[in-house]
Scaffold this motif. Structure first.
Motif, PDB file in Angstrom:
ATOM      1  N   GLU A   1       0.804  -1.214   0.000  1.00 20.60           N
ATOM      2  CA  GLU A   1       0.000   0.000   0.000  1.00 20.60           C
ATOM      3  C   GLU A   1       0.845   1.276   0.000  1.00 20.60           C
ATOM      4  OE1 GLU A   1      -3.622   0.737  -0.195  1.00 20.60           O
ATOM      5  OE2 GLU A   1      -2.942  -1.019  -1.297  1.00 20.60           O
ATOM      6  N   LEU A   2       2.118   1.151   0.311  1.00 21.19           N
ATOM      7  CA  LEU A   2       2.988   2.319   0.284  1.00 21.19           C
ATOM      8  C   LEU A   2       3.296   2.759  -1.141  1.00 21.19           C
ATOM      9  CD1 LEU A   2       5.551   1.313   3.061  1.00 21.19           C
ATOM     10  CD2 LEU A   2       3.575   2.839   3.280  1.00 21.19           C
ATOM     11  N   VAL A   3       3.181   1.817  -2.090  1.00 21.94           N
ATOM     12  CA  VAL A   3       3.532   2.122  -3.481  1.00 21.94           C
ATOM     13  C   VAL A   3       2.411   1.759  -4.453  1.00 21.94           C
ATOM     14  CG1 VAL A   3       6.010   1.911  -3.101  1.00 21.94           C
ATOM     15  CG2 VAL A   3       4.681  -0.124  -3.708  1.00 21.94           C
ATOM     16  N   ASN A   4       1.288   1.321  -3.966  1.00 20.31           N
ATOM     17  CA  ASN A   4       0.172   0.904  -4.816  1.00 20.31           C
ATOM     18  C   ASN A   4      -0.340   2.090  -5.644  1.00 20.31           C
ATOM     19  OD1 ASN A   4      -2.120  -0.117  -6.010  1.00 20.31           O
ATOM     20  ND2 ASN A   4      -3.112  -0.719  -4.098  1.00 20.31           N
ATOM     21  N   PRO A   5      -0.167   2.074  -6.969  1.00 16.45           N
ATOM     22  CA  PRO A   5      -0.617   3.203  -7.798  1.00 16.45           C
ATOM     23  C   PRO A   5      -2.118   3.456  -7.705  1.00 16.45           C
ATOM     24  CG  PRO A   5       0.863   1.789  -9.044  1.00 16.45           C
ATOM     25  CD  PRO A   5       0.530   1.049  -7.780  1.00 16.45           C
ATOM     26  N   VAL A   6      -2.904   2.405  -7.505  1.00 17.03           N
ATOM     27  CA  VAL A   6      -4.355   2.572  -7.394  1.00 17.03           C
ATOM     28  C   VAL A   6      -4.696   3.429  -6.187  1.00 17.03           C
ATOM     29  CG1 VAL A   6      -6.568   1.408  -7.180  1.00 17.03           C
ATOM     30  CG2 VAL A   6      -4.729   0.337  -8.507  1.00 17.03           C
ATOM     31  N   SER A   7      -4.151   3.076  -5.038  1.00 18.17           N
ATOM     32  CA  SER A   7      -4.423   3.834  -3.813  1.00 18.17           C
ATOM     33  C   SER A   7      -3.847   5.246  -3.888  1.00 18.17           C
ATOM     34  CB  SER A   7      -3.840   3.098  -2.604  1.00 18.17           C
ATOM     35  OG  SER A   7      -4.393   1.806  -2.477  1.00 18.17           O
ATOM     36  N   ILE A   8      -2.643   5.352  -4.447  1.00 18.35           N
ATOM     37  CA  ILE A   8      -1.985   6.659  -4.546  1.00 18.35           C
ATOM     38  C   ILE A   8      -2.758   7.586  -5.468  1.00 18.35           C
ATOM     39  CG2 ILE A   8       0.075   7.824  -5.437  1.00 18.35           C
ATOM     40  CD1 ILE A   8       1.709   5.481  -4.355  1.00 18.35           C
ATOM     41  N   LEU A   9      -3.212   7.073  -6.605  1.00 19.58           N
ATOM     42  CA  LEU A   9      -3.981   7.909  -7.535  1.00 19.58           C
ATOM     43  C   LEU A   9      -5.319   8.297  -6.932  1.00 19.58           C
ATOM     44  CD1 LEU A   9      -4.329   9.257 -10.253  1.00 19.58           C
ATOM     45  CD2 LEU A   9      -5.127   7.085 -11.193  1.00 19.58           C
ATOM     46  N   PHE A  10      -5.967   7.360  -6.245  1.00 21.95           N
ATOM     47  CA  PHE A  10      -7.249   7.664  -5.609  1.00 21.95           C
ATOM     48  C   PHE A  10      -7.088   8.765  -4.567  1.00 21.95           C
ATOM     49  CE2 PHE A  10     -10.283   7.156  -2.165  1.00 21.95           C
ATOM     50  CZ  PHE A  10     -11.499   7.137  -2.846  1.00 21.95           C
ATOM     51  N   ARG A  11      -6.084   8.621  -3.700  1.00 25.16           N
ATOM     52  CA  ARG A  11      -5.855   9.650  -2.676  1.00 25.16           C
ATOM     53  C   ARG A  11      -5.510  10.982  -3.326  1.00 25.16           C
ATOM     54  NH1 ARG A  11      -3.086   5.319   0.025  1.00 25.16           N
ATOM     55  NH2 ARG A  11      -1.083   6.117  -0.743  1.00 25.16           N
ATOM     56  N   GLY A  12      -4.746  10.918  -4.419  1.00 25.92           N
ATOM     57  CA  GLY A  12      -4.370  12.147  -5.099  1.00 25.92           C
ATOM     58  C   GLY A  12      -5.564  12.874  -5.685  1.00 25.92           C
TER      59      GLY A  12
END
Length: 299
Positions: free
Chosen positions: A155-166
């Protein structure tokens, strides 16, 4: 030519019909994001949480089973609602196909689709030859690391989670990761991230082995070998067994669990070879054998 994929379909069916499933996917992806944003934008919370764990209308829990599994491996004891939410998600994707998540829910899909479209327009043909099984090795690694570290490292590098949070809060440095994926798919490997490395897609593909919803080359005898379906499909290796297997008595149903059920092959086919169907539609009446899944051996 690859950059003209779908041109004949537009001429035969019109632009709207030749992009029907693509447009519906975008509505789904953007609509899901909007459901999460209504609270911060309008003060009315339809969905609380994120793509990993959410509560819809303060009633319906939904939990990403992949994240839940990592949490349990790391030593976390989830609440009952998390298990209920994961069971609902597992049942849904087991019926419609796990990689529907990739093409109809995941926001990163819009980024990789854009890279694939531009790649065709610019006639970029070179690509790496990494095995598509690499994503399963990465999946295994994401399930080993929680044991070692005691945390959900992915989860520290998951692009899905990172893009969603962004998107919901602010992109910040998240743009760099998303830009890297876009450039990687554009310049280095066709459908590189989703097709070869993403462990999320690998996990959800495992839920597709017995899914009911399938794409079928129901009118494969009408195929004119234009190759448009192969040019736009993010997992082109899944098409051939169903499309070209008539001589071997194979069913026209695409059985490979890597198929994302995105519907692009349906959109771009000018002669309407493909359609959505169920996994048993051609077997019970014709006695045909399922098209074998050769995609696991494809690089």
């Amino acid at each position: 030519m690859p950059q003209d994929a779908g041109k004949e379909a537009i001429q035969a069916k019109g632009w709207l019909y030749a992009h029907k499933w693509l447009l519906l996917r975008r509505i789904s992806q953007l609509g899901i994001l909007l459901l999460f944003l209504t609270g911060s934008w309008f003060g009315f919370w339809i969905v609380k949480g994120n793509l990993a764990s959410s509560l819809t209308l303060d009633f319906l829990p939904l939990t990403d089973p992949y994240i839940l599994l990592q949490a349990m491996i790391s030593g976390v004891t989830p609440e009952t609602a998390a298990f209920v939410g994961a069971a609902i998600v597992l049942l849904f994707y087991a019926l419609v196909g796990g990689r529907v998540y990739c093409s109809w829910v995941c926001p990163v899909n819009m980024v990789t689709d854009a890279a694939a479209w531009l790649r065709r327009k610019l006639r970029i043909r070179g690509s790496t030859h990494t095995s598509r099984n690499t994503r399963y090795w990465i999946l295994a690694l994401t399930l080993v690391l929680p044991v070692i570290t005691g945390g959900i490292v992915w989860e520290l590098v998951n692009p899905v989670s990172i893009l969603f949070r962004g998107i919901v809060f602010s992109m910040g440095l998240a743009w760099l990761l998303i830009l890297a994926i876009f450039l990687f798919d554009l310049l280095i490997a066709r459908d590189g991230w989703c097709g070869h490395y993403c462990p999320v897609g690998a996990f959800y593909s495992l839920l597709s082995n017995h899914a009911m919803l399938r794409v079928s080359a129901a009118k494969r005898e009408a195929c004119d070998d234009c190759m448009d379906c192969f040019n736009v499909c993010p997992e082109p290796q899944v098409i051939k067994p169903a499309l070209k297997g008539a001589a071997k008595g194979a069913s026209p149903i695409i059985m490979a669990n890597q198929c994302t059920n995105c519907g692009r092959c349906i959109d771009v086919c000018a002669v309407d070879v493909f359609q959505f169907n169920n996994r048993y539609s051609n077997l019970s009446q014709s006695g045909l054998q399922p098209a074998k899944d050769y995609s696991k051996h494809t690089v």
